[in-house]
Design a protein around this motif. Structure first.
Motif, PDB file in Angstrom:
ATOM      1  N   TRP A  69      -8.148  25.273   7.852  1.00  8.27           N
ATOM      2  CA  TRP A  69      -7.727  24.648   9.113  1.00  8.27           C
ATOM      3  C   TRP A  69      -8.666  23.489   9.458  1.00  8.27           C
ATOM      4  CZ3 TRP A  69      -3.742  25.443  12.616  1.00  8.27           C
ATOM      5  CH2 TRP A  69      -3.895  24.826  13.850  1.00  8.27           C
ATOM      6  N   ALA A 100      -6.457  15.169   8.969  1.00  6.60           N
ATOM      7  CA  ALA A 100      -5.130  14.931   9.543  1.00  6.60           C
ATOM      8  C   ALA A 100      -4.954  13.458   9.884  1.00  6.60           C
ATOM      9  CB  ALA A 100      -4.952  15.791  10.792  1.00  6.60           C
ATOM     10  N   ASP A 101      -3.795  13.131  10.394  1.00 10.23           N
ATOM     11  CA  ASP A 101      -3.515  11.757  10.789  1.00 10.23           C
ATOM     12  C   ASP A 101      -4.596  11.257  11.758  1.00 10.23           C
ATOM     13  OD1 ASP A 101      -1.518   9.553  10.845  1.00 10.23           O
ATOM     14  OD2 ASP A 101      -1.673   9.972  12.990  1.00 10.23           O
ATOM     15  N   ASP A 150       3.626  16.932  15.406  1.00  2.25           N
ATOM     16  CA  ASP A 150       2.485  17.550  16.056  1.00  2.25           C
ATOM     17  C   ASP A 150       1.652  18.333  15.023  1.00  2.25           C
ATOM     18  OD1 ASP A 150       1.178  18.483  18.570  1.00  2.25           O
ATOM     19  OD2 ASP A 150       1.752  20.396  17.665  1.00  2.25           O
ATOM     20  N   PHE A 151       0.326  18.300  15.156  1.00  5.45           N
ATOM     21  CA  PHE A 151      -0.535  18.932  14.159  1.00  5.45           C
ATOM     22  C   PHE A 151      -0.249  20.429  14.045  1.00  5.45           C
ATOM     23  CE2 PHE A 151      -4.514  21.124  13.029  1.00  5.45           C
ATOM     24  CZ  PHE A 151      -4.741  20.569  11.788  1.00  5.45           C
ATOM     25  N   LYS A 196      -4.659  12.619  15.188  1.00  7.36           N
ATOM     26  CA  LYS A 196      -4.584  14.071  15.380  1.00  7.36           C
ATOM     27  C   LYS A 196      -5.819  14.800  14.886  1.00  7.36           C
ATOM     28  CE  LYS A 196       0.380  14.139  15.093  1.00  7.36           C
ATOM     29  NZ  LYS A 196       0.571  12.722  14.717  1.00  7.36           N
ATOM     30  N   ARG A 250       3.609  24.442   7.358  1.00  6.88           N
ATOM     31  CA  ARG A 250       2.907  24.510   6.066  1.00  6.88           C
ATOM     32  C   ARG A 250       2.578  25.965   5.704  1.00  6.88           C
ATOM     33  NH1 ARG A 250      -1.499  20.693   4.022  1.00  6.88           N
ATOM     34  NH2 ARG A 250      -1.768  20.025   6.163  1.00  6.88           N
ATOM     35  N   PHE A 263       0.841  -1.203   0.000  1.00  5.62           N
ATOM     36  CA  PHE A 263       0.000   0.000   0.000  1.00  5.62           C
ATOM     37  C   PHE A 263       0.875   1.253   0.000  1.00  5.62           C
ATOM     38  CE2 PHE A 263      -2.640   3.210   2.250  1.00  5.62           C
ATOM     39  CZ  PHE A 263      -3.638   3.319   1.299  1.00  5.62           C
ATOM     40  N   GLU A 281       4.113  14.754   8.314  1.00  4.70           N
ATOM     41  CA  GLU A 281       2.813  15.324   8.727  1.00  4.70           C
ATOM     42  C   GLU A 281       2.088  14.371   9.668  1.00  4.70           C
ATOM     43  OE1 GLU A 281      -1.527  15.743   8.304  1.00  4.70           O
ATOM     44  OE2 GLU A 281      -0.423  14.259   7.165  1.00  4.70           O
ATOM     45  N   ASN A 296      -4.493  14.963   2.951  1.00  5.76           N
ATOM     46  CA  ASN A 296      -4.337  16.164   3.753  1.00  5.76           C
ATOM     47  C   ASN A 296      -3.342  17.139   3.149  1.00  5.76           C
ATOM     48  OD1 ASN A 296      -4.816  17.798   5.914  1.00  5.76           O
ATOM     49  ND2 ASN A 296      -3.239  16.854   7.192  1.00  5.76           N
ATOM     50  N   LEU A 297      -2.529  16.675   2.223  1.00  3.29           N
ATOM     51  CA  LEU A 297      -1.529  17.565   1.623  1.00  3.29           C
ATOM     52  C   LEU A 297      -2.029  18.178   0.314  1.00  3.29           C
ATOM     53  CD1 LEU A 297       1.708  15.487   2.264  1.00  3.29           C
ATOM     54  CD2 LEU A 297       0.901  17.468   3.500  1.00  3.29           C
ATOM     55  N   VAL A 324      -9.598  25.483  18.848  1.00  3.28           N
ATOM     56  CA  VAL A 324      -8.263  26.058  19.039  1.00  3.28           C
ATOM     57  C   VAL A 324      -8.254  26.985  20.250  1.00  3.28           C
ATOM     58  CG1 VAL A 324      -6.419  27.393  17.952  1.00  3.28           C
ATOM     59  CG2 VAL A 324      -7.859  25.907  16.576  1.00  3.28           C
ATOM     60  N   PRO A 333      -7.021   6.857   4.095  1.00  2.00           N
ATOM     61  CA  PRO A 333      -6.003   5.835   3.798  1.00  2.00           C
ATOM     62  C   PRO A 333      -5.712   4.945   5.013  1.00  2.00           C
ATOM     63  CG  PRO A 333      -5.268   7.997   3.065  1.00  2.00           C
ATOM     64  CD  PRO A 333      -6.531   8.204   3.818  1.00  2.00           C
ATOM     65  N   ARG A 337      -8.052  20.557   7.146  1.00  2.00           N
ATOM     66  CA  ARG A 337      -6.797  19.846   7.441  1.00  2.00           C
ATOM     67  C   ARG A 337      -6.880  19.103   8.758  1.00  2.00           C
ATOM     68  NH1 ARG A 337      -3.204  24.907   5.420  1.00  2.00           N
ATOM     69  NH2 ARG A 337      -2.942  24.239   3.263  1.00  2.00           N
ATOM     70  N   ARG A 338      -7.572  19.695   9.697  1.00  4.45           N
ATOM     71  CA  ARG A 338      -7.713  19.026  10.991  1.00  4.45           C
ATOM     72  C   ARG A 338      -8.566  17.757  10.833  1.00  4.45           C
ATOM     73  NH1 ARG A 338      -8.624  20.386  16.595  1.00  4.45           N
ATOM     74  NH2 ARG A 338      -8.042  18.407  17.568  1.00  4.45           N
ATOM     75  N   VAL A 361      -4.517  22.428  20.550  1.00  4.84           N
ATOM     76  CA  VAL A 361      -4.728  21.275  19.681  1.00  4.84           C
ATOM     77  C   VAL A 361      -3.859  20.099  20.090  1.00  4.84           C
ATOM     78  CG1 VAL A 361      -4.500  20.468  17.320  1.00  4.84           C
ATOM     79  CG2 VAL A 361      -5.414  22.716  17.768  1.00  4.84           C
ATOM     80  N   GLN A 362      -2.590  20.401  20.439  1.00  4.10           N
ATOM     81  CA  GLN A 362      -1.685  19.295  20.745  1.00  4.10           C
ATOM     82  C   GLN A 362      -2.124  18.536  21.995  1.00  4.10           C
ATOM     83  OE1 GLN A 362      -0.934  22.475  20.359  1.00  4.10           O
ATOM     84  NE2 GLN A 362       0.816  23.141  21.574  1.00  4.10           N
TER      85      GLN A 362
END
Lengths: 237, 645
Positions: free
Chosen positions: B363, B370-371, A144-145, B374, A152, A21, A140, B349-350, B406, B307, B366-367, B411-412
């Protein structure tokens, strides 16, 4: 050869689906772009998708024969397999259309044989950009986000530090700290990806030649340039 | 006292009279007038549709005729494939012409407007009932990728109580090629969908399996987005605000799914219907319980599917081992990207942003994309951000720092409050609500998840309810105002024109078919105005000619005989039976034209009476007038004139 490279090839041979993948994620778009280029605008998106999947299937059958120690680029080998997949598809179509009174589609001249084993500079450049994009994606995912978003906005989008600080409601030193974190993560992931996907000394040196081993400013500039070039080429495809 | 009483009685009488008139107008005259207007509108619409059908039929015939020489030419050159294609095309033309001609004769009842706007085809006058007990089919939607047919129906005898006016029946038919695996998968999802109130009923027979859902009219988001980006430039503020509103609706719907312990798994623009009440999430073919013990599958749509889901599926993870709600949130972010950018997020996300939509919207996207660890933890968290954007005057100007996610918590720190992927979650606590049927509710849908933000959900639900109310009110207003709308007015005008046309035709016909009787005058002849043409049309009384001439001369006329003029008058003026007591306007005009040509002021036609064949009457044609005189009366009058000194 880097250990990461050999271990990744081993994972592919072991039919590790996650590895396959990942390979698909990195090389899939490039492969599709190359097939589209060969198709000269005559191949539909669905056909290109089918062909790229057939290429991957052929790759999975012949991965046992790939020897990374012989110094052949993996990308070149992948291109040869894609060429054969395309050839089979053209033969099949010709057989279908024979006698139907239709002319076969005209493809770009260099799709077969013209390239031989020579390295297509444009294709290899795109492969390198795909590796950088994979490194950014991985960074990414792992960083950290907030840090990555700061990077970015500041580097990839070219915004000023003050503007980013105002938008995110933080101070400029905080922005600098986030930038450092994201940059560090990017460097790590880039080294990792290049090591995984490079099979020749030339490939290993590509990152350095592109300016990705310089200081922070040079690194940011080089990364942003590669990123924008890759994005614009993707949008053209 | 009596005067006061009279005044009082008059006032009461006036009030009662006015009330009676009002009631009469309201309950008697208004319905009658409305009925008349409706009838005229109906005629107008019918005529417009018939004209359209006629034009289409003529056009199809014209094209068919044009194709014929081409077919013959291809036959001569031996181009069989082209001939086959053209013949098929010609057959299609003839079929369409046949349908049009049939439509001219049997105009079906109007297809509902919302059905016309819906992609797919309508069954029109071929409405079928009996195929699905309790439902009458009226149309068909474009089928999706599941291999099932999507039929639009309305309730018939035997429909469940409280069924909506229009429903969609999703029907899998083994004999029609529907895949068995998909049928089994959807039947599994049915349980969840019923809990969410998305399915009205379901049934099956030997080869078919179907279920009934409420029909949501509108266009799907992909079409709406394409239309929004047709000019290719930047989006307006209103378009951005609309986009954020749709995303808010989507998240509210997803929140309901997640609250009930399910995830949708196939959130994409084609599964979101847009209408004047907002965005509606449909197609629950892949709805899965969040805590299902099944193995995760890669079903979904590329670019809108996380994904990470594929990776987990390839690893053979169970559904209960991952948080499916987060996969839905990824899709929601991808959908928002699709709306504002007009294209799918090819790089996840990119993916690059080309349309200026504002930092805060980017924002949020993307949030959401995101992964896995996250991104937004819950739909409520994302909804709070999107609702904030929707409430702002200009979403473009909102800073990411202003967003609730936010500003309230860094966020973190908020990242990954949930168990990580691969960790086995404990089963949710359930509470059985009905032991007999086995119904239960999930008390803790997502174990370990932070508490939902009820305010945001409540606000979204309230907004949705208020929109529904507004929609109902609008519908009522529309139905009331339809008669005064442009279409209604146009139909009314056409109807009026048709009625006017009919009226004119009837009048003309009356004029042609029913002759006016010529008035018999008892007065003496009018005074002479010049030359008069004498025409003897009496078969028995040849002597009458002289008597009439005398009478005319005595009144100052100059009687003349003109063979040409008489011949033309006999040709243009009806002299069939020698008796002329009824003359129509056309005949009068023709006679006047003949007399004018030959410089005669009048014509005197000597003819027999209808009562007595020996009696003599004179039909005097002057200008556009015709008058009948009795010769005896004329003679007497002449006598009286003579006797007068």
């Amino acid at each position: 050869m880097h250990q990461l490279t050999t271990s990744f090839v081993r994972r592919l041979r072991d039919r590790d689906e996650a590895a396959w993948f990942e390979l698909w994620q990195v090389f899939g778009p490039i492969l599709r772009g190359q097939l589209m280029k060969w198709g000269n605008g005559r191949l539909g998106m669905e056909t290109v998708r089918d062909l790229s999947q057939e290429t991957l299937a052929a790759l999975s059958k012949s991965i046992e024969r790939f020897d990374p120690t012989r110094g052949v680029r993996f990308s070149t080998w992948l291109l040869a397999i894609a060429r054969h997949a395309m050839s089979d598809e053209i033969d099949r179509r010709m057989a279908l259309k024979r006698g139907a009174g239709k002319r076969p589609i005209h493809l770009q001249e260099d799709w077969m044989g013209g390239l031989g084993n020579a390295v297509d500079a444009d294709y290899e450049q795109r492969i390198f950009e795909a590796k950088v994009a994979a490194a950014i994606r991985r960074a990414e995912s792992s960083s950290d986000f907030m840090s990555f978003e700061v990077y970015r906005m500041r580097v990839l989008d070219g915004r000023s530090g003050k503007d980013v600080a105002v938008q995110l409601g933080v101070s400029q030193p905080t922005i600098s700290r986030h930038l450092q974190q994201a940059r560090g993560e990017l460097r790590t992931r880039l080294t990792e990806i290049v090591a995984t996907w490079s099979f020749t000394p030339e490939e290993m040196a590509e990152a350095e030649l592109a300016g990705l081993s310089g200081d922070d400013t040079l690194f940011d500039e080089a990364l942003a340039e590669i990123w924008h070039r890759a994005a614009s080429m993707d949008s053209e495809c | 006292m009596s005067k006061l009483l009279i005044i009082l009685v008059v006032i009461i009488g006036t009030v009662i009279g006015a009330a009676a008139i009002g009631i009469l107008l309201r309950h008697l005259l208004m319905p009658i007038l409305r009925g008349i207007v409706n009838t005229i509108q109906f005629i107008g619409r019918l005529v417009i549709e018939l004209i359209c059908d006629a034009i289409a039929a003529i056009w199809h015939l014209f094209v068919a005729v044009l194709l014929l020489p081409a077919i013959i030419g291809c036959l001569l050159f031996g181009r069989w494939e082209s001939v086959g294609r053209m013949v098929r095309g010609l057959g299609g033309r003839f079929r369409r012409t046949g349908r049009r001609v049939a439509g001219l004769v049997t105009r079906p009842a109007g297809v509902p407007p919302e059905l016309r706007r819906t992609p797919g085809r309508t069954l029109g006058h071929r409405r079928r009932s009996g195929e699905f007990p309790g439902w009458r089919l009226i149309g068909e939607l474009q089928a999706g990728g599941s291999g099932a047919r999507l039929l639009i129906a309305e309730p018939a005898d035997g429909a469940p109580d409280g069924a909506p006016d229009r429903v969609v029946i999703k029907c899998f038919d083994l004999s029609g090629g529907s895949p068995l695996g998909q049928m089994i998968r959807e039947s599994r999802a049915l349980d969840g969908a019923k809990k969410l109130g998305l399915v009205i009923e379901h049934d099956h027979d030997e080869t078919r399996f179907w279920y009934v859902m409420p029909f949501i009219p509108g266009t799907h988001l992909a079409q709406t987005t394409t239309a929004m980006h047709t000019n290719g430039g930047q989006l307006s503020e209103a378009a951005i605000a609309r986009s954020v509103g749709w995303c808010r609706d989507l998240l509210a719907a997803l929140g309901e799914y997640h609250d009930a312990g399910f995830w949708h798994k196939d959130v994409k623009p084609e599964n979101i219907i847009i209408n004047d009440t907002g965005a509606h999430l449909v197609d629950f073919g892949l709805v899965t319980p969040l805590q299902s013990a099944m193995t995760l599958t890669t079903h979904g749509t590329e670019y809108f599917r996380d994904p990470e889901l594929v990776r987990q599926a390839l690893r053979g993870s169970k559904v209960s081992e991952v948080d499916g709600a987060r996969f839905d949130l990824y899709s929601a972010g991808a959908v928002l990207y699709y709306i504002v950018e007009g294209t799918f997020p090819a790089h996840g996300n990119l993916s690059r942003f080309d349309i200026e939509s504002g930092d805060a919207i980017r924002w949020v996207i993307r949030r959401a994309m995101a992964d896995y660890h996250k991104r937004y933890a819950t739909s409520a968290e994302m909804l709070a951000d999107v609702a904030f954007l929707a409430a702002s005057r200009n979403p473009r100007l909102v800073r990411p720092a202003d967003l609730p996610s936010v500003s309230s918590a860094p966020v973190q720190n908020a990242a990954s409050p949930k168990p990580s992927v691969g960790d086995v979650c404990r089963r949710p606590r359930i509470e059985v609500s009905d032991w007999w049927s086995g119904r239960y509710r999930v008390r803790d849908a997502v174990p370990g998840a932070p508490r939902l933000q009820p305010d945001a959900f409540e606000a979204a639900r309230r907004a949705r309810d208020s929109r529904r109310l507004i929609r109902d009110e609008r519908r009522q207003r529309r139905s009331a105002a339809r008669r005064s709308s442009f279409g209604g007015l146009a139909a009314f005008c056409v109807g009026l024109l048709v009625l006017g046309f009919i009226w004119v035709v009837v009048l003309e016909t009356e004029e042609v078919w029913f002759h006016e009787p010529v008035a018999m005058s008892t007065q003496p002849l009018p005074d002479g105005q010049g030359q008069v043409l004498i025409v003897n049309n009496h078969p028995r009384r040849l002597d009458a000619h002289a008597a009439v001439r005398t009478a005319l001369e005595e009144r100052g006329w100059q009687p003349m005989e003109d063979v040409d003029a008489e011949a033309r008058l006999r040709r243009d003026f009806p002299f069939d039976d020698g008796l002329q007591t009824e003359v129509d306007e056309a005949s009068k005009r023709a006679a006047h034209a003949v007399l004018s040509t030959h410089a005669f002021a009048a014509a005197a036609i000597v003819q027999a009476s209808s009562d007595d064949p020996n009696a003599v009457q004179v039909l005097l044609l002057t200008g556009d007038e015709a008058t009948l005189y009795d010769l005896e009366v004329l003679a007497k009058a002449a006598g009286s004139i003579q006797s007068t000194p």
